[in-house]
Design an enzyme around this catalytic site. Structure first.
Site, mmCIF file in Angstrom:
data_model
loop_
_atom_site.group_PDB
_atom_site.id
_atom_site.type_symbol
_atom_site.label_atom_id
_atom_site.label_comp_id
_atom_site.label_asym_id
_atom_site.label_seq_id
_atom_site.Cartn_x
_atom_site.Cartn_y
_atom_site.Cartn_z
ATOM 1 N N SER A 1 0.827 -1.202 0.000
ATOM 2 C CA SER A 1 0.000 0.000 0.000
ATOM 3 C C SER A 1 0.869 1.263 0.000
ATOM 4 O O SER A 1 1.691 1.454 -0.893
ATOM 5 C CB SER A 1 -0.963 -0.036 1.195
ATOM 6 O OG SER A 1 -1.962 0.949 1.077
ATOM 7 N N ASP B 1 -9.707 -3.670 -5.475
ATOM 8 C CA ASP B 1 -9.537 -4.568 -4.322
ATOM 9 C C ASP B 1 -10.311 -4.104 -3.085
ATOM 10 O O ASP B 1 -9.893 -4.355 -1.968
ATOM 11 C CB ASP B 1 -8.052 -4.714 -3.979
ATOM 12 C CG ASP B 1 -7.401 -3.401 -3.535
ATOM 13 O OD1 ASP B 1 -8.108 -2.369 -3.454
ATOM 14 O OD2 ASP B 1 -6.195 -3.403 -3.241
ATOM 15 N N HIS C 1 1.389 0.761 -24.952
ATOM 16 C CA HIS C 1 1.671 1.538 -23.741
ATOM 17 C C HIS C 1 0.520 2.503 -23.450
ATOM 18 O O HIS C 1 0.010 3.177 -24.338
ATOM 19 C CB HIS C 1 2.968 2.336 -23.906
ATOM 20 C CG HIS C 1 3.352 3.107 -22.678
ATOM 21 N ND1 HIS C 1 3.897 2.515 -21.562
ATOM 22 C CD2 HIS C 1 3.244 4.429 -22.375
ATOM 23 C CE1 HIS C 1 4.120 3.425 -20.636
ATOM 24 N NE2 HIS C 1 3.729 4.595 -21.106
#
Length: 623
Positions: free
Chosen positions: A188, A451, A495
């Protein structure tokens, strides 16, 4: 248990025995001398009191070295005292006059935040990770933690605590102690800290020695759940308060969070905007060079979403405020006006300027934003991160969870710090955007979601660190025989664009998807691992993640390794805990790996299923 210890010993012996000669140019290293350095995330380091504070109306006082973050007993019984030890001055980041706190040191400072029979497991962070290392025979001096005061801005970490000097010394100490480079595990906010360290290091080491120092001291970098473009939950914590499960009100949580300069370190920012380098120490003696500029390419203004799924902030304010014309939306005389702000407008301070007259925190946050981030002499952290110049980079994060990507705020009619309320939330999930009430929302959602804490577009930014050809493998997270493994080689990657695999998935199976590139940068490997349903805060406790890390390092140390990355063909149990009883077949599952072996004290059949002694040899299948 004896055989389990023999297995750990055999793995350790293999680690110590397998060495490669040093060619003199650093191309080959003795991998048995690797060490691990852990950089924890936000609020993942214990803070201890460095003062004597008498708490009136409470039998509990604060004395030197008493636990502050996190002591839930004192938080419940003496919240005002506890806040004094936690709060910082929002302008100069100094401690409260009555109490100061400092980060704990060593592994004990990051394993459990609030040790105790009940609170310990609930506040466990890196404990399972450490236990895994011990179980596989890792030496005590091979794992080092570098806790930091997660309340401070990056520049203040160095100014007050010399943190980055100490971090550099930690790498050099590990090299002298073990004789080899380190593996960096950052979680994190710890990834933001490590990024800043790499930029700070450029100003401390001669340019011609910078890459040499990195190659000598860092073998691999594991970026776990990195908020590479920021996190939207930071907005919620800034405007309405985020309690993190603590027994405090949202207003109190907001008051505390906004006193930390680090609150801005995780703000969302645009992937299209960058800042010119402001200092060039080695060529100008550290003097200011030119005027720093924050510039964005044309894509920023075409989409107006800054590369995010939607506008991050939608806020109602009285219409008497002078506002930019571009932000007007259905303004009527005397009625509240809703303004919308993109990630760019948050990162450059436009949002805080717009609500400055209606929120007392805005002026303080704007001051810290300009001083500690936009004006930082080392790095503006609110800009996209290019691939770090490290030999092996692994970016790991969870996906496919319901994640917040936008908010609607309105005045609550209450005084500060409860003056804003959340009227609606925009979530991303399964390729769609929807509101709290379930209505679909227009925008630019990603192929999958984040998440639960960090949106997918922020986590997956590291896919831009990969080259034009990427190998993709998708496999079940749990032990498997390879029948459900899907492989797609040499997938083209543009990219700036996401890599979306053309693969199927069973709704009942949690997968891990590997993106791997070992060719675009000679001598360097880049990998991205996406773990289905892995939670942001709990991913460091995931047995699946620890298994994959261990196997990857096992491949690295073995001289007979045939591929650039560990094979995904199958996965079997590596620990006794991975063996279980198959009631359908009336035997231990995974008979190739596990056998029934009763030990006194076992209370059910699953406990008596243990690894066969030959499991160390089976590790050769993963080369």
């Amino acid at each position: 248990m004896a055989k389990k210890r023999l297995l750990c010993l055999s793995v350790l012996i293999a680690l110590l025995a397998v060495t490669a000669g040093d060619s003199g140019d650093g191309s080959e290293l003795d991998y048995s001398k690797l060490s691990g350095i852990i950089i924890p995330g936000f609020a993942s380091t214990q803070l201890r009191a460095w003062s004597i504070l008498d708490c009136p109306y409470s039998p509990l006082d604060f004395n030197p070295l008493d636990l502050v973050w996190l002591d839930t007993t004192k938080l419940l019984s003496a919240v005002n005292c506890w806040l004094k030890c936690m709060l910082l001055d929002p302008y100069n980041q100094t401690d409260h006059p009555d109490c100061k706190s400092r980060p704990d040191s060593g592994l004990s400072g990051i394993t459990e935040l609030d040790p105790g029979y009940i609170t310990g497991p609930l506040s466990s962070v890196w404990k399972e990770w450490i236990k895994w290392c011990i179980e596989f025979g890792i030496e005590a001096n091979a794992i080092m933690a570098v806790p930091y005061d997660w309340r401070l801005s990056p520049s203040m970490l160095e100014e007050r605590d010399l943190y980055f000097h100490k971090l550099k010394l930690t790498f050099e100490t590990a090299f002298k102690l073990r004789g080899g480079p380190s593996l960096v595990f950052a979680h994190s906010l710890g990834n933001n800290v490590f990024r800043y360290f790499l930029e700070w290091l450029k100003l401390e080491i001669a340019p011609k020695h910078y890459i040499q120092w990195l190659d000598q001291h860092i073998h691999a970098y594991f970026a776990v759940a990195a908020p590479l473009l920021g996190a939207t939950e930071t907005i919620e914590a800034t405007l309405s308060g985020f309690t993190f499960g603590l027994p405090v009100s949202e207003g109190t949580a907001r008051l505390m969070f906004n006193s930390f300069a680090s609150s801005l370190w995780m703000m969302p920012f645009s992937k299209y905007c960058r800042t010119d380098n402001k200092y060039c120490k080695h060529f100008s003696g550290g003097k200011h060079v030119g005027t720093p500029s924050y510039h964005c390419d044309e894509k920023e203004f075409k989409s107006n979403l800054s590369g995010w799924p939607t506008k991050i902030i939608n806020i109602e304010i009285p219409s008497t405020l002078e506002i930019p014309e571009a932000n007007l939306s259905g303004m009527e005389c005397g009625l509240p006006t809703q303004l919308s702000f993109s990630a760019r407008e948050i990162a450059d301070g436009s949002f805080f300027k717009a609500i400055e007259d209606y929120d007392p925190d805005s002026k303080r946050l704007l001051y810290q934003l300009e001083k500690s981030y936009l004006g930082d002499p080392v790095l503006n952290p609110l800009t996209p991160w290019d691939r770090p110049p490290i030999k092996n980079v692994f970016c790991i994060y969870g996906t496919n969870s319901k994640t917040k990507v936008g908010y609607y705020f309105a005045p609550s009619g209450k005084p500060y710090p409860d003056n804003w309320i959340i009227t609606d939330v925009v979530y991303e999930y399964e390729g769609s955007l929807f509101s709290r009430s379930g209505n679909l929302v227009e925008g630019n959602p990603g192929a999958i979601s984040g998440d639960e804490t960090v949106p997918y577009n922020s986590l997956s930014w590291c896919k831009n660190w990969m080259g034009p050809k990427v190998n993709i493998t998708r496999a079940p997270q749990q032990e498997h025989d390879g029948s459900d493994v899907q492989i797609d080689l040499n997938v083209e990657h543009q990219h700036g664009e996401d890599i979306v695999p053309n693969m199927t998935r069973s709704p009942r199976v949690k997968y891990i998807t590997y993106y791997e590139d070992s060719e675009s940068l000679p001598g360097k490997r880049t990998a991205v691992w996406e773990l289905d349903k892995a939670n942001h805060r709990n991913i460091v406790r995931s047995p699946v993640l620890m298994r994959e890390l261990w196997l990857e390092m096992w491949r690295d140390i073995h001289p007979d390794a045939k591929s650039q990355f560990v094979t995904k063909a199958k996965r079997g149990p590596l620990r006794d805990e991975d063996c279980y009883w198959d009631y359908g077949k009336a035997r231990c599952a995974w008979a190739e790996y596990c056998e029934y072996r009763y030990v006194f004290g076992d209370v059910h059949l699953g406990q008596s299923c243990r690894l066969r002694y030959t499991s160390a040899d089976l590790l050769l299948h993963y080369l």
